[in-house]
Design an enzyme around this catalytic site. Sequence first.
Site, PDB file in Angstrom:
ATOM      1  CE  LYS A  86      -4.142  -1.919   0.236  1.00 28.20           C
ATOM      2  NZ  LYS A  86      -5.153  -1.749  -0.835  1.00 28.20           N
ATOM      3  CD  GLU A 108     -10.193   3.591   0.964  1.00 26.77           C
ATOM      4  OE1 GLU A 108      -9.398   2.764   0.458  1.00 26.77           O
ATOM      5  OE2 GLU A 108     -10.158   4.798   0.695  1.00 26.77           O
ATOM      6  CB  SER A 367      -0.309  -8.151  -1.225  1.00 28.36           C
ATOM      7  OG  SER A 367      -1.173  -8.927  -0.414  1.00 28.36           O
TER       8      SER A 367
END
Length: 391
Positions: A86, A108, A367
């Site tokens: 991210k 969010e 990830s």
Amino acid sequence: MNKGTTRALRFGGRYVAETLYTPLLELEEAWMACTQDPGFEEELGSLLASYVGRPTPLYFADRLSHEVGCKVYLKREDLCHTGAHKINNTLGQCLLTRRMGKTRVIAETGAGQHGVATATAAALLGLECEVYMGVQDMRRQALNVFRMELLGARVIPVEGGSQTLKDAINEALRDWAANLDSTHYVIGSVVGPHPYPTMVRDFQAVIGKEAKRQILEAEGRLPTHCVACVGGGSNALGLFYPMEGDPVEFIGVEAAGAETLSLRGEPGVLHGFHSYFIQDPHGQIIPTDAIAAGLDYPGVGPQHSIYRETGRARYFSISREEALRGFVTLSRLEGIIPALESAHAVGWLLAHKEELSPDALVVVCLSGRGDKDVQSVEEMLSAKGSGLECV
């Protein structure tokens, strides 16, 4: 042009209230200016190298490869600063925020990783940060809530709806519409109205660019398969997109309870874009129930809908038991505890190993890391009655 291709061209778009239309145009203009500015690319590239730790390794998982029956490499996004992919996107968007002269970012988050990454980039660049998070996700990701607060962000509980990611996005959009002059909304996946899906994809494409170069250096050939979990779909698209024109099979893995492309989704509109969503016959969104908070979203990014319609990628869902098996197996075979989201990709590999030839060369996007999920996984396995031995 066939019907599927015609429909695919309609995915995406800007289905927003008039108050957001002009700000989205301004955002697109600012983003396009940055893509043409060598200074922006240099600053982002420098931070990705010195702060995030890029390039991340492409690790040959020897013991997992023996278990699966073919060569498996892991793209180690779990080794990024903050523990997930991210940060690739949030750093880019926060740099863009500063260039636009805004002082506040909102976000969010579901699993909390995007919230932590946004709070991290905001702290680094001196921006005010508030993060919307469903109260159900706050309970199962309490560690990440504290991390965000420690980084100086305010975490705002969302108590409406299913109290998960969908509802957090709803509240963040309302906030952005009311505070456009000072605030940029850092969307965390390849979702939302244009230009967000394209912008997030381009920030995350560093994953696939590196992986392509690394696998060619390691093996002298492209992978036969790229495998990644899919919620909104940013880590998957980051891996897939740079190899879109290559003869590589793309496999997207969804969670049981949120099978948008693999089982239950139909074309519709939510959160300002047209894509596949899980909905009833009247177009009302049906709540999802994935064990991984980051996959607990009733839709998917428009590029994935295009891939599905055109056949460029295949999408599967796996059961909770298969995901937990992926979580435990990778931990035991490679000493790597994956995020529950990433464990779905590993779980697919284990469940479908009979379909892979010995000559297959697989790249799995790992990830994120699993620190945030260890307590929940322990509770889930204990509830099955026999702890780790049940996997």
